[in-house]
Write a protein that holds these residues in place. Structure first.
Motif, mmCIF file in Angstrom:
data_model
loop_
_atom_site.group_PDB
_atom_site.id
_atom_site.type_symbol
_atom_site.label_atom_id
_atom_site.label_comp_id
_atom_site.label_asym_id
_atom_site.label_seq_id
_atom_site.Cartn_x
_atom_site.Cartn_y
_atom_site.Cartn_z
ATOM 1 N N ARG A 1 66.150 90.721 73.494
ATOM 2 C CA ARG A 1 65.380 91.326 72.407
ATOM 3 C C ARG A 1 66.119 92.544 71.877
ATOM 4 O O ARG A 1 66.650 93.346 72.648
ATOM 5 C CB ARG A 1 64.002 91.752 72.936
ATOM 6 N N CYS B 1 58.514 82.911 75.368
ATOM 7 C CA CYS B 1 59.216 83.778 74.425
ATOM 8 C C CYS B 1 60.726 83.670 74.622
ATOM 9 O O CYS B 1 61.217 83.769 75.743
ATOM 10 C CB CYS B 1 58.789 85.226 74.585
ATOM 11 N N ILE B 2 61.484 83.482 73.517
ATOM 12 C CA ILE B 2 62.934 83.280 73.652
ATOM 13 C C ILE B 2 63.704 84.601 73.655
ATOM 14 O O ILE B 2 64.901 84.611 73.876
ATOM 15 C CB ILE B 2 63.465 82.373 72.529
ATOM 16 N N SER B 3 63.001 85.730 73.426
ATOM 17 C CA SER B 3 63.738 86.999 73.428
ATOM 18 C C SER B 3 63.286 87.956 74.520
ATOM 19 O O SER B 3 63.908 88.992 74.722
ATOM 20 C CB SER B 3 63.602 87.689 72.069
ATOM 21 N N TYR C 1 50.127 82.087 73.252
ATOM 22 C CA TYR C 1 50.604 83.320 72.605
ATOM 23 C C TYR C 1 50.157 84.575 73.343
ATOM 24 O O TYR C 1 50.777 85.623 73.235
ATOM 25 C CB TYR C 1 50.136 83.383 71.150
ATOM 26 N N GLU D 1 64.140 89.081 67.934
ATOM 27 C CA GLU D 1 63.287 90.261 67.797
ATOM 28 C C GLU D 1 61.839 89.947 68.161
ATOM 29 O O GLU D 1 61.497 88.816 68.517
ATOM 30 C CB GLU D 1 63.362 90.791 66.354
ATOM 31 N N GLY D 2 60.996 91.006 68.044
ATOM 32 C CA GLY D 2 59.568 90.851 68.309
ATOM 33 C C GLY D 2 58.859 90.414 67.028
ATOM 34 O O GLY D 2 59.312 89.518 66.327
ATOM 35 N N CYS E 1 56.549 93.558 69.967
ATOM 36 C CA CYS E 1 55.752 92.399 69.574
ATOM 37 C C CYS E 1 54.306 92.590 70.028
ATOM 38 O O CYS E 1 54.045 93.295 71.001
ATOM 39 C CB CYS E 1 56.287 91.105 70.190
ATOM 40 N N ASN F 1 54.445 85.849 63.163
ATOM 41 C CA ASN F 1 53.329 85.179 63.853
ATOM 42 C C ASN F 1 52.023 85.340 63.061
ATOM 43 O O ASN F 1 50.979 84.889 63.480
ATOM 44 C CB ASN F 1 53.183 85.693 65.295
ATOM 45 N N ALA G 1 52.420 89.946 70.725
ATOM 46 C CA ALA G 1 52.057 88.725 71.459
ATOM 47 C C ALA G 1 52.919 88.711 72.727
ATOM 48 O O ALA G 1 53.890 89.445 72.834
ATOM 49 C CB ALA G 1 52.311 87.476 70.626
ATOM 50 N N ARG G 2 52.529 87.839 73.669
ATOM 51 C CA ARG G 2 53.332 87.694 74.906
ATOM 52 C C ARG G 2 53.476 86.201 75.168
ATOM 53 O O ARG G 2 52.963 85.678 76.149
ATOM 54 C CB ARG G 2 52.640 88.395 76.077
ATOM 55 N N CYS G 3 54.175 85.511 74.236
ATOM 56 C CA CYS G 3 54.286 84.049 74.356
ATOM 57 C C CYS G 3 54.873 83.664 75.708
ATOM 58 O O CYS G 3 55.876 84.247 76.149
ATOM 59 C CB CYS G 3 55.162 83.489 73.241
HETATM 60 S S1 SF4 Z 1 58.110 84.333 70.678
HETATM 61 FE FE1 SF4 Z 1 57.955 85.782 68.992
HETATM 62 S S2 SF4 Z 1 55.725 86.115 68.727
HETATM 63 FE FE2 SF4 Z 1 56.035 85.255 70.757
HETATM 64 S S3 SF4 Z 1 56.208 86.986 72.146
HETATM 65 FE FE3 SF4 Z 1 58.289 86.380 71.557
HETATM 66 S S4 SF4 Z 1 58.794 87.673 69.839
HETATM 67 FE FE4 SF4 Z 1 56.536 87.723 70.070
#
Ligand code: SF4
Length: 402
Positions: A202, A186-188, A300, A235-236, A179, A266, A181-183
Motif C-alpha cells: 500500500r 485486499c491486494i494492497s 468488505y 492504494e486505499g 481505506c 468502493n 474498508a478491510r476487504c
Molecule cells: S481492496 Fe480496496 S477497498 Fe478493499 S480494503 Fe483494499 S484498498 Fe480498501
C-alpha cells in the motif's frame, strides 16, 4: 471425453483421459462441455500444494490439483474441486480457475468477455521499460506520484502505471494510503495473521494534487483519447481524499479538455463523490463483490458505511450523467447464486449503469466460502452473465475509451 489434468509435486502437468474431473461451482459437480474453452495464450498453470483433485470416482490422493490463472479479457466460470490435507497453507491471492484435458489439450472453464489490445500480456526488450521509467522520473523533478508509479511499473507490472511511461491508454493516479474498508482479499494490505502476502505494498503517503495533475496533463497532451484514473490497486480508498482529487481535476481541466477523467472507488462516500463530480469527474467504476448486504459486509468489512451508501453513489453518478461501470468481483457459486441474481436484477432495474466489468476475485476459494458462506442454488456463471446482459448492461473486463 473430459479428462483429468493434474500435477506431480514438482508441478509438472499430466493428463489422464480415463479419469473424469469434478469442478466447484459453489456445489461440486461434473463440468458441461459448453463451459470449457482451449486455454488461451497468457494462461498461467499453477499447482495447488497439499490439495488433491476430486473426480467422479472419488479423490486422486497421489496427485496434486492443477488450477490456472486466466489472461485478462476472460471471465472464470468454475473453480477447481479438491480435497485439502490438514494443515495445508492458505493459498495466495490468485484467481484459481478449473482446468482439464480434452484430446491432449489443456482446456479451462472460462468465457471470453472482452477484447482489449492494450491489455494483452506485455514483453519488453531488456532494460527497455527501466530506461523509459528512469528518464521520466529523473525529468519529473521529485514528483512523488511518478516515483510510486516507477515501483508499480517495474515491481508489480501494473499496466496502468506502465501506461504513464509508455504514454498510451489508461494512466494510473494513485492518491490515498488510507481505506475505510478491510476487504478479506485486499491486494494492497493484508493482516499479518492471515499468513497470505498482499501482491502489492500500500502506498505510504497522501499524494499531492499538483503532482497528480502534472502526470495527467502530460498524459493527455500525448494521448488524445486517453483516460486518467484515480483509484489503483496499490492504494486505499480515493474518496477519502476527494478534496485533493477535486483540486487535481480543476488543475487538469485548466489546461486540457480532452480525454476522460475516471475514478475507481468502493463508492462508500456519496458526498465525497459529489465533490469530485462537481469538479468535473466524467467516469466512475465502483467495486463490489455482491448486491446483497450480508455478503458485501462479510467480505468488505466496511468501516462507517454500508452497501446502501455504495448504491447511493452509483445512483448519483448515473443521475449526473457520468459513464458508470461496476467492477464486480466475481466468484463462481456466489455471483451466480439465485438469491444474488435476484438482488442484482432488482438493483440494475433501478439504475442505468453503462457496464459491468466481471473481475475474477483473487482469493483462496475455501477462505472466501468460509467468509461469505456456500451458496444454496448456484445457477452457473454463464447464467449470471446472460442475466447481466438481459438487464441491458454491457459486460466486459476493461475501462474502454469509447
Ligand atoms: S481492496 Fe480496496 S477497498 Fe478493499 S480494503 Fe483494499 S484498498 Fe480498501
Amino acid at each position: 471425453m473430459i479428462g483429468l489434468a493434474y500435477c506431480d509435486k514438482a508441478g509438472r502437468i499430466f493428463y489422464d483421459k480415463k479419469v473424469e474431473p469434478l469442478a466447484d461451482g459453489g456445489l461440486v459437480r461434473e463440468v458441461a462441455r459448453a463451459e470449457l474453452v482451449p486455454a488461451p495464450p497468457g494462461t498461467v498453470p499453477m499447482v495447488l500444494p497439499a490439495r488433491h483433485p476430486r473426480v467422479t470416482k472419488g479423490v486422486e490422493r497421489r496427485r496434486q490439483t492443477l488450477a490456472v490463472m486466466l489472461p485478462s479479457g476472460y471471465t472464470r466460470l468454475l473453480l477447481p474441486a479438491y480435497n485439502r490435507d490438514a494443515g495445508a497453507p492458505a493459498l495466495p491471492l490468485f484467481g484459481y480457475t478449473f482446468a482439464c484435458a480434452i484430446d491432449e489439450t489443456l482446456h479451462v472453464a472460462a468465457m471470453r468477455t472482452d477484447e482489449g489490445e492494450d491489455w494483452q500480456p506485455r514483453t519488453f526488450a531488456r532494460g527497455e521499460l527501466e530506461a523509459l521509467v528512469e528518464r521520466r522520473v529523473s525529468a519529473g523533478t521529485g514528483n512523488r506520484v511518478l516515483q510510486q508509479l516507477a515501483t508499480c511499473s517495474l515491481e508489480y507490472s501494473c499496466f496502468t502505471a506502465q501506461n504513464v511511461f509508455l504514454e498510451r491508454g489508461e494512466a494510473a493516479l494513485p492518491v490515498s494510503p488510507a481505506c475505510n474498508a478491510r476487504c478479506v482479499g485486499c491486494i494492497s494490505e493484508q493482516e499479518p495473521e492471515t499468513g497470505v502476502p498482499s501482491p502489492q505494498l500500500r502506498i505510504a503517503e497522501e499524494m499531492a494534487a499538483r503532482d497528480l495533475a502534472r502526470i495527467a496533463v502530460h498524459h493527455l497532451e500525448r494521448v488524445p483519447n486517453g483516460i486518467v484514473s484515480f483509484g489503483q490497486g496499490c492504494e486505499g480508498e480515493p474518496l477519502l481524499r476527494s478534496i485533493a482529487i477535486a483540486r487535481a481535476i480543476t488543475m487538469i481541466r485548466a489546461s486540457r479538455s480532452n480525454g476522460v477523467i475516471n475514478l475507481n472507488t468502493n463508492g462508500s462516500l456519496p458526498s465525497a463523490l459529489r465533490r469530485c463530480i462537481d469538479a468535473g469527474l466524467q467516469a466512475v467504476r465502483v467495486s463490489l463483490n455482491s448486491f446483497r448486504p450480508r455478503v458485501y459486509a462479510a467480505y468488505y468489512r466496511p468501516i462507517g458505511y454500508a452497501l446502501d451508501d455504495v448504491f447511493a453513489s452509483i445512483r448519483m453518478a448515473c443521475d449526473a450523467g457520468l459513464r458508470v461501470s461496476l467492477n464486480l468481483l466475481t466468484h463462481p457459486g456466489i455471483t451466480d447464486d439465485r438469491e444474488e441474481l435476484e438482488a442484482m436484477r432488482e438493483f440494475l432495474g433501478s439504475v442505468s449503469v453503462d457496464m459491468i466489468q466481471t473481475r475474477t476475485l483473487n482469493i483462496d476459494p475455501e477462505w472466501y466460502f468460509d467468509t461469505v458462506g456456500r451458496p444454496t442454488e448456484p445457477t452457473g456463471m454463464r447464467e449470471a452473465i446472460s442475466e447481466m446482459r438481459a438487464s441491458g448492461v454491457r459486460v466486459g473486463n476493461f475501462t474502454h475509451t469509447h
